[in-house]
Scaffold this motif. Sequence first.
Motif, PDB file in Angstrom:
ATOM      1  N   ASP A   1       0.841  -1.193   0.000  1.00 29.65           N
ATOM      2  CA  ASP A   1       0.000   0.000   0.000  1.00 29.65           C
ATOM      3  C   ASP A   1       0.876   1.243   0.000  1.00 29.65           C
ATOM      4  OD1 ASP A   1      -1.999  -1.819   0.174  1.00 29.65           O
ATOM      5  OD2 ASP A   1      -2.916  -1.013   1.983  1.00 29.65           O
ATOM      6  N   LEU A   2       0.453   2.262  -0.743  1.00 35.30           N
ATOM      7  CA  LEU A   2       1.237   3.489  -0.853  1.00 35.30           C
ATOM      8  C   LEU A   2       0.317   4.692  -0.924  1.00 35.30           C
ATOM      9  CD1 LEU A   2       1.229   4.404  -4.219  1.00 35.30           C
ATOM     10  CD2 LEU A   2       2.359   2.186  -4.247  1.00 35.30           C
ATOM     11  N   TYR A   3       0.839   5.837  -0.504  1.00 29.57           N
ATOM     12  CA  TYR A   3       0.068   7.081  -0.535  1.00 29.57           C
ATOM     13  C   TYR A   3       1.039   8.245  -0.518  1.00 29.57           C
ATOM     14  CZ  TYR A   3       1.029   6.544   4.433  1.00 29.57           C
ATOM     15  OH  TYR A   3       1.657   6.345   5.632  1.00 29.57           O
ATOM     16  N   GLU A   4       0.598   9.369  -1.011  1.00 29.30           N
ATOM     17  CA  GLU A   4       1.397  10.595  -1.005  1.00 29.30           C
ATOM     18  C   GLU A   4       0.481  11.779  -1.252  1.00 29.30           C
ATOM     19  OE1 GLU A   4       3.556  12.352   0.175  1.00 29.30           O
ATOM     20  OE2 GLU A   4       5.412  11.689  -0.789  1.00 29.30           O
ATOM     21  N   VAL A   5       0.782  12.901  -0.611  1.00 27.85           N
ATOM     22  CA  VAL A   5       0.055  14.157  -0.799  1.00 27.85           C
ATOM     23  C   VAL A   5       1.085  15.240  -1.095  1.00 27.85           C
ATOM     24  CG1 VAL A   5      -1.464  15.883   0.237  1.00 27.85           C
ATOM     25  CG2 VAL A   5      -1.802  13.450   0.749  1.00 27.85           C
TER      26      VAL A   5
ATOM     27  N   ARG B   1      -2.208  17.656  -5.125  1.00 28.20           N
ATOM     28  CA  ARG B   1      -2.275  16.378  -5.817  1.00 28.20           C
ATOM     29  C   ARG B   1      -1.957  15.262  -4.838  1.00 28.20           C
ATOM     30  NH1 ARG B   1       0.640  17.665 -11.705  1.00 28.20           N
ATOM     31  NH2 ARG B   1      -1.245  18.545 -12.686  1.00 28.20           N
ATOM     32  N   LEU B   2      -2.630  14.146  -5.035  1.00 29.69           N
ATOM     33  CA  LEU B   2      -2.403  13.019  -4.131  1.00 29.69           C
ATOM     34  C   LEU B   2      -2.441  11.718  -4.910  1.00 29.69           C
ATOM     35  CD1 LEU B   2      -5.262  11.292  -3.269  1.00 29.69           C
ATOM     36  CD2 LEU B   2      -5.800  13.566  -2.421  1.00 29.69           C
ATOM     37  N   LEU B   3      -1.863  10.711  -4.289  1.00 29.71           N
ATOM     38  CA  LEU B   3      -1.797   9.368  -4.869  1.00 29.71           C
ATOM     39  C   LEU B   3      -2.085   8.356  -3.774  1.00 29.71           C
ATOM     40  CD1 LEU B   3      -0.812   7.229  -7.065  1.00 29.71           C
ATOM     41  CD2 LEU B   3       1.442   7.498  -6.017  1.00 29.71           C
ATOM     42  N   ILE B   4      -2.921   7.381  -4.100  1.00 31.00           N
ATOM     43  CA  ILE B   4      -3.096   6.224  -3.226  1.00 31.00           C
ATOM     44  C   ILE B   4      -3.123   4.995  -4.126  1.00 31.00           C
ATOM     45  CG2 ILE B   4      -5.638   6.335  -3.220  1.00 31.00           C
ATOM     46  CD1 ILE B   4      -5.438   5.357  -0.246  1.00 31.00           C
ATOM     47  N   GLY B   5      -2.447   3.937  -3.688  1.00 29.92           N
ATOM     48  CA  GLY B   5      -2.358   2.761  -4.551  1.00 29.92           C
ATOM     49  C   GLY B   5      -2.058   1.505  -3.761  1.00 29.92           C
ATOM     50  N   ASP B   6      -2.087   0.403  -4.476  1.00 24.16           N
ATOM     51  CA  ASP B   6      -1.856  -0.910  -3.877  1.00 24.16           C
ATOM     52  C   ASP B   6      -1.104  -1.761  -4.889  1.00 24.16           C
ATOM     53  OD1 ASP B   6      -1.838  -3.194  -2.424  1.00 24.16           O
ATOM     54  OD2 ASP B   6      -4.007  -3.501  -2.403  1.00 24.16           O
ATOM     55  N   VAL B   7       0.092  -2.200  -4.512  1.00 21.66           N
ATOM     56  CA  VAL B   7       0.912  -3.042  -5.386  1.00 21.66           C
ATOM     57  C   VAL B   7       0.472  -4.493  -5.247  1.00 21.66           C
ATOM     58  CG1 VAL B   7       3.258  -3.770  -5.951  1.00 21.66           C
ATOM     59  CG2 VAL B   7       2.832  -1.450  -5.117  1.00 21.66           C
TER      60      VAL B   7
ATOM     61  N   LEU C   1       9.452  -7.685  -0.214  1.00 21.91           N
ATOM     62  CA  LEU C   1      10.387  -6.663  -0.675  1.00 21.91           C
ATOM     63  C   LEU C   1      10.145  -6.259  -2.118  1.00 21.91           C
ATOM     64  CD1 LEU C   1      13.680  -7.926   1.000  1.00 21.91           C
ATOM     65  CD2 LEU C   1      12.206  -6.046   1.713  1.00 21.91           C
ATOM     66  N   GLU C   2       9.679  -7.191  -2.959  1.00 19.52           N
ATOM     67  CA  GLU C   2       9.384  -6.833  -4.346  1.00 19.52           C
ATOM     68  C   GLU C   2       8.267  -5.802  -4.411  1.00 19.52           C
ATOM     69  OE1 GLU C   2       8.596 -10.234  -6.695  1.00 19.52           O
ATOM     70  OE2 GLU C   2      10.609 -11.084  -6.476  1.00 19.52           O
ATOM     71  N   ALA C   3       7.236  -5.970  -3.558  1.00 21.14           N
ATOM     72  CA  ALA C   3       6.146  -4.991  -3.529  1.00 21.14           C
ATOM     73  C   ALA C   3       6.639  -3.637  -3.051  1.00 21.14           C
ATOM     74  CB  ALA C   3       5.019  -5.500  -2.635  1.00 21.14           C
ATOM     75  N   VAL C   4       7.533  -3.633  -2.054  1.00 22.35           N
ATOM     76  CA  VAL C   4       8.083  -2.369  -1.562  1.00 22.35           C
ATOM     77  C   VAL C   4       8.920  -1.682  -2.632  1.00 22.35           C
ATOM     78  CG1 VAL C   4       9.634  -1.352   0.137  1.00 22.35           C
ATOM     79  CG2 VAL C   4       8.022  -3.101   0.831  1.00 22.35           C
ATOM     80  N   GLU C   5       9.697  -2.459  -3.376  1.00 17.05           N
ATOM     81  CA  GLU C   5      10.511  -1.887  -4.446  1.00 17.05           C
ATOM     82  C   GLU C   5       9.628  -1.252  -5.519  1.00 17.05           C
ATOM     83  OE1 GLU C   5      14.106  -3.214  -7.505  1.00 17.05           O
ATOM     84  OE2 GLU C   5      12.980  -4.733  -6.391  1.00 17.05           O
ATOM     85  N   THR C   6       8.542  -1.943  -5.876  1.00 20.24           N
ATOM     86  CA  THR C   6       7.611  -1.380  -6.862  1.00 20.24           C
ATOM     87  C   THR C   6       6.963  -0.116  -6.327  1.00 20.24           C
ATOM     88  OG1 THR C   6       7.158  -3.602  -7.712  1.00 20.24           O
ATOM     89  CG2 THR C   6       5.573  -1.872  -8.251  1.00 20.24           C
ATOM     90  N   ALA C   7       6.545  -0.144  -5.045  1.00 28.25           N
ATOM     91  CA  ALA C   7       5.942   1.048  -4.450  1.00 28.25           C
ATOM     92  C   ALA C   7       6.921   2.219  -4.456  1.00 28.25           C
ATOM     93  CB  ALA C   7       5.485   0.740  -3.029  1.00 28.25           C
ATOM     94  N   ALA C   8       8.192   1.938  -4.234  1.00 34.02           N
ATOM     95  CA  ALA C   8       9.201   3.005  -4.246  1.00 34.02           C
ATOM     96  C   ALA C   8       9.307   3.638  -5.626  1.00 34.02           C
ATOM     97  CB  ALA C   8      10.553   2.441  -3.816  1.00 34.02           C
ATOM     98  N   TRP C   9       9.265   2.810  -6.682  1.00 37.93           N
ATOM     99  CA  TRP C   9       9.315   3.360  -8.040  1.00 37.93           C
ATOM    100  C   TRP C   9       8.106   4.240  -8.315  1.00 37.93           C
ATOM    101  CZ3 TRP C   9      13.636   3.699 -10.283  1.00 37.93           C
ATOM    102  CH2 TRP C   9      14.591   2.685 -10.234  1.00 37.93           C
ATOM    103  N   VAL C  10       6.911   3.778  -7.894  1.00 39.49           N
ATOM    104  CA  VAL C  10       5.689   4.556  -8.140  1.00 39.49           C
ATOM    105  C   VAL C  10       5.736   5.883  -7.397  1.00 39.49           C
ATOM    106  CG1 VAL C  10       3.186   4.578  -7.845  1.00 39.49           C
ATOM    107  CG2 VAL C  10       4.320   2.488  -8.580  1.00 39.49           C
ATOM    108  N   LEU C  11       6.115   5.839  -6.121  1.00 38.52           N
ATOM    109  CA  LEU C  11       6.160   7.077  -5.338  1.00 38.52           C
ATOM    110  C   LEU C  11       7.213   8.047  -5.860  1.00 38.52           C
ATOM    111  CD1 LEU C  11       5.742   5.596  -1.755  1.00 38.52           C
ATOM    112  CD2 LEU C  11       4.139   7.089  -2.935  1.00 38.52           C
TER     113      LEU C  11
END
Length: 354
Positions: A152-156, A164-170, A175-185
């Motif tokens: 899960d990821l979010y940013e404002v 602008r804001l972002l909320i998402g779910d990998v 760790l692979e999910a965290v790495e993907t979330a890092a790229w998105v953020l």
Amino acid sequence: MEYPMNAQAVLRTLPFIVMAAVSLIDLLAGPTLGFLPLLTLGPTFASVSGSIRRTAVVGGIALAICLPLASYNSLLGTRQNNLTIATIIAITGASMLASRLRLRRERELANVRLIAEAAQRVLLRPVPRKANDLHVALSYTSAMAEAQIGGDLYEVVTMPNGVRLLIGDVQGKGLEAVETAAWVLGAFREAAYDEPELSRVGERLETSLDRHLSGETFVTAIIAEVQDGEISLLNCGHPAPLLLRGDGRICPAEPPEEGLPLGLASLGSAMPKPHRVPFGDGDRILFYTDGVIEARDEDGTFYPLPERARMLLATDPQTALDQLRADLLAHVGGPLQDDAAMLLLERRVSRVTP
């Protein structure tokens, strides 16, 4: 493995309860049935939650109980009693070894959880509680399932002319999910400032994921922009947010057309277009991940978020969101099976009194 406080108390007293019960039954039954070998249950149960020393103490108590009972039953020095004593000593030694291995695993798991929590704190920065004329509330509940880090990821992001804001779910965990979330953020934090159009922000995220993802990994997400009394929503396969109007009406902000999650551009589908929704003074909007609506109680019933969302209208945003989170945990009756992130935005237009 961690147990609730009441379960820990039961496990700590269980070895003594079992040994007391075996002693009482042996006294009542006499030497014919031979209940003394059951004293080995004491150190066995002690190894489940106790330390190595505690397990050894319980084994010593079992041995101390065995000797007078054997004397009472006229079994002291017999082959049967010698075998019982050897069994208690052997089971106590094996239980001490099991306790040592359990404690080592618990320490390793605790370290992994600390690392996981630290990684997520670095990844998910604290959101601003106030952004322009928006008041922002956040709730993030970790699944706590074997220290599996969720995606899960979010940013404002606050800009001069809006928010602008972002909320998402990998997809997936670890760790692979965290790495993907890092790229998105990372891509969102750059594109949110650089791109004038919300659709271009989505394209930047898609390009970044296409560059770094492999296989069929994808990210459901909503990219939103609050500006000039309305909110623009770019929904990429994510659960629709709930709009809570100032007059008490609650309705989902469904997109006019279904959009694919980020990372699936190779399927040939075009990026969905943003749709605008009025967002005036006193209105609130709840963004959430699927860990909220897919949370089940013991009967398998999903959490009824649209029905419970009315409690978000009662008090200030953070207090209301905390109450909704408590209601979610009460519905489940235990730890969540998936991470659950919620963002609640309220628009308050400042008024200047002449």
